[in-house]
Design a protein around this motif. Sequence first.
Motif, PDB file in Angstrom:
ATOM      1  N   ASP A   1       0.830  -1.204   0.000  1.00 20.80           N
ATOM      2  CA  ASP A   1       0.000   0.000   0.000  1.00 20.80           C
ATOM      3  C   ASP A   1       0.867   1.258   0.000  1.00 20.80           C
ATOM      4  O   ASP A   1       1.883   1.321   0.693  1.00 20.80           O
ATOM      5  N   GLN A   2       0.464   2.264  -0.761  1.00 22.39           N
ATOM      6  CA  GLN A   2       1.277   3.472  -0.897  1.00 22.39           C
ATOM      7  C   GLN A   2       1.456   4.179   0.450  1.00 22.39           C
ATOM      8  O   GLN A   2       2.566   4.578   0.809  1.00 22.39           O
ATOM      9  N   ASP A   3       0.355   4.350   1.196  1.00 19.42           N
ATOM     10  CA  ASP A   3       0.475   5.022   2.498  1.00 19.42           C
ATOM     11  C   ASP A   3       1.347   4.208   3.450  1.00 19.42           C
ATOM     12  O   ASP A   3       2.138   4.761   4.215  1.00 19.42           O
ATOM     13  N   GLY A   4       1.189   2.874   3.404  1.00 18.63           N
ATOM     14  CA  GLY A   4       2.008   2.019   4.251  1.00 18.63           C
ATOM     15  C   GLY A   4       3.472   2.100   3.881  1.00 18.63           C
ATOM     16  O   GLY A   4       4.355   2.095   4.747  1.00 18.63           O
ATOM     17  N   ARG A   5       3.740   2.159   2.592  1.00 15.59           N
ATOM     18  CA  ARG A   5       5.125   2.276   2.122  1.00 15.59           C
ATOM     19  C   ARG A   5       5.752   3.578   2.621  1.00 15.59           C
ATOM     20  O   ARG A   5       6.892   3.596   3.087  1.00 15.59           O
ATOM     21  N   MET A   6       4.994   4.657   2.511  1.00 17.54           N
ATOM     22  CA  MET A   6       5.485   5.951   2.984  1.00 17.54           C
ATOM     23  C   MET A   6       5.698   5.934   4.498  1.00 17.54           C
ATOM     24  O   MET A   6       6.656   6.517   5.009  1.00 17.54           O
ATOM     25  N   ALA A   7       4.791   5.244   5.205  1.00 15.46           N
ATOM     26  CA  ALA A   7       4.892   5.188   6.666  1.00 15.46           C
ATOM     27  C   ALA A   7       6.113   4.405   7.125  1.00 15.46           C
ATOM     28  O   ALA A   7       6.576   4.586   8.251  1.00 15.46           O
ATOM     29  N   GLY A   8       6.659   3.550   6.258  1.00 19.05           N
ATOM     30  CA  GLY A   8       7.810   2.740   6.624  1.00 19.05           C
ATOM     31  C   GLY A   8       9.149   3.381   6.358  1.00 19.05           C
ATOM     32  O   GLY A   8      10.180   2.872   6.793  1.00 19.05           O
ATOM     33  N   ASP A   9       9.177   4.502   5.634  1.00 18.20           N
ATOM     34  CA  ASP A   9      10.449   5.159   5.317  1.00 18.20           C
ATOM     35  C   ASP A   9      10.188   6.651   5.113  1.00 18.20           C
ATOM     36  O   ASP A   9       9.627   7.066   4.099  1.00 18.20           O
ATOM     37  N   GLU A  10      10.598   7.439   6.069  1.00 22.01           N
ATOM     38  CA  GLU A  10      10.304   8.878   6.045  1.00 22.01           C
ATOM     39  C   GLU A  10      11.128   9.632   5.008  1.00 22.01           C
ATOM     40  O   GLU A  10      10.883  10.821   4.777  1.00 22.01           O
ATOM     41  N   GLN A  11      12.107   8.973   4.384  1.00 27.23           N
ATOM     42  CA  GLN A  11      12.931   9.649   3.379  1.00 27.23           C
ATOM     43  C   GLN A  11      12.341   9.562   1.968  1.00 27.23           C
ATOM     44  O   GLN A  11      12.811  10.243   1.059  1.00 27.23           O
ATOM     45  N   LEU A  12      11.325   8.708   1.769  1.00 25.89           N
ATOM     46  CA  LEU A  12      10.733   8.551   0.446  1.00 25.89           C
ATOM     47  C   LEU A  12       9.985   9.812   0.027  1.00 25.89           C
ATOM     48  O   LEU A  12       9.344  10.475   0.844  1.00 25.89           O
ATOM     49  N   MET A  13      10.033  10.120  -1.278  1.00 26.18           N
ATOM     50  CA  MET A  13       9.370  11.309  -1.816  1.00 26.18           C
ATOM     51  C   MET A  13       7.888  11.081  -2.083  1.00 26.18           C
ATOM     52  O   MET A  13       7.103  12.022  -2.183  1.00 26.18           O
ATOM     53  N   GLY A  14       7.489   9.808  -2.261  1.00 26.68           N
ATOM     54  CA  GLY A  14       6.080   9.507  -2.510  1.00 26.68           C
ATOM     55  C   GLY A  14       5.693   9.445  -3.970  1.00 26.68           C
ATOM     56  O   GLY A  14       4.521   9.243  -4.303  1.00 26.68           O
ATOM     57  N   ASP A  15       6.657   9.627  -4.873  1.00 31.54           N
ATOM     58  CA  ASP A  15       6.364   9.599  -6.322  1.00 31.54           C
ATOM     59  C   ASP A  15       6.588   8.191  -6.858  1.00 31.54           C
ATOM     60  O   ASP A  15       7.551   7.922  -7.573  1.00 31.54           O
ATOM     61  N   PHE A  16       5.693   7.268  -6.526  1.00 28.34           N
ATOM     62  CA  PHE A  16       5.824   5.872  -6.955  1.00 28.34           C
ATOM     63  C   PHE A  16       5.333   5.756  -8.393  1.00 28.34           C
ATOM     64  O   PHE A  16       4.134   5.854  -8.658  1.00 28.34           O
ATOM     65  N   ILE A  17       6.263   5.542  -9.322  1.00 29.86           N
ATOM     66  CA  ILE A  17       5.911   5.503 -10.746  1.00 29.86           C
ATOM     67  C   ILE A  17       6.109   4.091 -11.290  1.00 29.86           C
ATOM     68  O   ILE A  17       7.167   3.489 -11.115  1.00 29.86           O
ATOM     69  N   THR A  18       5.065   3.570 -11.938  1.00 26.23           N
ATOM     70  CA  THR A  18       5.156   2.282 -12.625  1.00 26.23           C
ATOM     71  C   THR A  18       5.150   2.560 -14.125  1.00 26.23           C
ATOM     72  O   THR A  18       4.167   3.051 -14.667  1.00 26.23           O
ATOM     73  N   TYR A  19       6.271   2.261 -14.778  1.00 30.97           N
ATOM     74  CA  TYR A  19       6.387   2.535 -16.209  1.00 30.97           C
ATOM     75  C   TYR A  19       5.740   1.448 -17.059  1.00 30.97           C
ATOM     76  O   TYR A  19       5.052   1.739 -18.037  1.00 30.97           O
TER      77      TYR A  19
ATOM     78  N   GLY B   1      11.587   8.325  -5.743  1.00 34.58           N
ATOM     79  CA  GLY B   1      12.587   9.265  -5.272  1.00 34.58           C
ATOM     80  C   GLY B   1      12.814   9.153  -3.781  1.00 34.58           C
ATOM     81  O   GLY B   1      11.922   8.767  -3.020  1.00 34.58           O
ATOM     82  N   LEU B   2      14.052   9.513  -3.365  1.00 34.56           N
ATOM     83  CA  LEU B   2      14.402   9.476  -1.949  1.00 34.56           C
ATOM     84  C   LEU B   2      15.294  10.673  -1.647  1.00 34.56           C
ATOM     85  O   LEU B   2      16.221  10.980  -2.398  1.00 34.56           O
ATOM     86  N   LYS B   3      14.985  11.348  -0.534  1.00 35.89           N
ATOM     87  CA  LYS B   3      15.782  12.481  -0.078  1.00 35.89           C
ATOM     88  C   LYS B   3      16.578  12.032   1.137  1.00 35.89           C
ATOM     89  O   LYS B   3      16.040  11.951   2.259  1.00 35.89           O
ATOM     90  N   PRO B   4      17.879  11.724   0.975  1.00 30.67           N
ATOM     91  CA  PRO B   4      18.648  11.140   2.081  1.00 30.67           C
ATOM     92  C   PRO B   4      18.757  12.058   3.298  1.00 30.67           C
ATOM     93  O   PRO B   4      18.709  11.602   4.424  1.00 30.67           O
ATOM     94  N   ALA B   5      18.912  13.368   3.059  1.00 35.58           N
ATOM     95  CA  ALA B   5      19.093  14.311   4.169  1.00 35.58           C
ATOM     96  C   ALA B   5      18.943  15.726   3.632  1.00 35.58           C
ATOM     97  O   ALA B   5      18.863  15.952   2.414  1.00 35.58           O
ATOM     98  N   LEU B   6      18.890  16.675   4.552  1.00 36.19           N
ATOM     99  CA  LEU B   6      18.842  18.077   4.136  1.00 36.19           C
ATOM    100  C   LEU B   6      20.088  18.432   3.328  1.00 36.19           C
ATOM    101  O   LEU B   6      21.170  17.909   3.560  1.00 36.19           O
ATOM    102  N   PHE B   7      19.899  19.315   2.376  1.00 37.17           N
ATOM    103  CA  PHE B   7      20.993  19.826   1.563  1.00 37.17           C
ATOM    104  C   PHE B   7      21.667  18.756   0.702  1.00 37.17           C
ATOM    105  O   PHE B   7      22.830  18.887   0.327  1.00 37.17           O
ATOM    106  N   THR B   8      20.943  17.675   0.424  1.00 37.54           N
ATOM    107  CA  THR B   8      21.450  16.665  -0.509  1.00 37.54           C
ATOM    108  C   THR B   8      20.496  16.563  -1.690  1.00 37.54           C
ATOM    109  O   THR B   8      19.294  16.854  -1.568  1.00 37.54           O
ATOM    110  N   SER B   9      21.007  16.152  -2.834  1.00 42.30           N
ATOM    111  CA  SER B   9      20.167  15.989  -4.022  1.00 42.30           C
ATOM    112  C   SER B   9      19.263  14.770  -3.861  1.00 42.30           C
ATOM    113  O   SER B   9      19.600  13.813  -3.158  1.00 42.30           O
TER     114      SER B   9
END
Length: 486
Positions: A288-306, A327-335
């Motif tokens: 589940d998308q919400d469950g996935r987000m709840a398991g990792d606070e660094q995820l951006m939430g843009d789950f794309i299936t090509y 996408g994942l944002k590892p920390a502040l001030f990082t790409s």
Amino acid sequence: MNDSKSNNVGGGNKAFEVDDYEVQFDALLNVKEAREFFFLYLAPHKVEEIVEFIDAYEELKAFLTSNKNKDINNIIEKVQSIINTFVVGESHLALNISGSVKQGLLKQWQELSQELTRNSDKALEMDIVTIKINYLFEDLEFAIHRDLKTGYFSKFVRSKEFKDFLKQKGELFTRKIALKKNEIDIRYQPKDFIEPTLTDKDIYFGFSLAEDSNDWNFVSDGIINGKNLKSIKENNINEENYKWIGKYQVFVSKTNYVIGDNLKGMRVAKVILDLPCDMHDAVASIFDQDGRMAGDEQLMGDFITYRHTKVNPTNNIPLSYTHTSQGLKPALFTSVRDFVCLQTSIYDQKLDCIINIGKSAKFESDIELMFKDKRIPVDLLYYNMFYNSGNGRCKYVHIYYVDLKFKFTMNNIHVFNMIAKTRAKALLKLKLKDILKKTNFGTQPYEIKNEVFNYKQCLNENTEQYPHRSWYNEWENLNNNNQQHL
């Protein structure tokens, strides 16, 4: 008898070193003194029912093989006693097993006991009776051994107490329960990692990583109460809070695995969670998308299936899988990092386990270039393995390799251990919070409202194609064949 005087077995002057050996789980259980030492270690962990069952079953096996002439009614009585105590009984020794294992055993026993009763006045071939009784308990014994291996054995064989025990017993004794280490290269090859498909080999590699071996360094463990998300000690667990506690163990590989284009390699982390929920609820929290987000606070939430590719063995497509990115944002001030992956899910019948797999792979240029100007593509390999423990609990084994492409190294063992420990504790807290909330503390199933990456579709299609398949059995057979040729 103490074997400690025989510390130069095998010739040469090299002193006996415990760390030169890798203890085998099944072999340890077959040696009474080693088994009893393991059970002594388990005492504070409140798994009395498992210890009692193993002892009772070992006594039954010894009875069956002690002599050839036995009263069939006595055999039926002994087997029925084990089943009443550990399988269908309401006592404190009732085992925490899945419904499928329980129902399968009871159905087999109904048929076998009727057959034995019908022939109780005849001279039965005891070897055949013994084989049938061993087959009766096979799935139950496998499930219990699996839980012990994933939950306790890994930490036990690394404990100072056990190593001191082996040193005191000596090399001859150690060789009864352990094998001399062989340096076998199980690393992913670069061509496996960039191959734009998922195959049986990807699954087998996951089993190799999931197994306990000397390559894993134990890092940390802990217990969290799901009601208040606070850490507690083992001796503070009681009948009331046991229903909501979660446990974690963290291991980090000694080996630097060469995956992707990082020729120096990176370590792999393995997290084992014991969750107070049904296996399917734990799986749903990943699907589940919400469950996935709840398991990792660094995820951006843009789950794309090509693109989704359906299993078709005749066209050389062994598994259903999807091309995805997130996408994942590892920390502040990082790409932002971009995980462009192949992902799939399978059900292994032998393990009673749902396995979710993802790995980076090379795709067409339009997918690769989509975020080229904004994001840094990274290398990723992960396994989520959910084992059904029964009675509302499951084991969740999370194995991951990730190279975030930082300019500085994250492979220092102390830094990596700290990150793995922090991530494991956070993962358990977040999963407990999400699952207990979505299931209303186990009173309703976890509902998948927005499926991520066609996970469930892959699982259903692969299960439909292979309804009774066990990749684990295949992997074991391959390992046995390889050992015979070493």
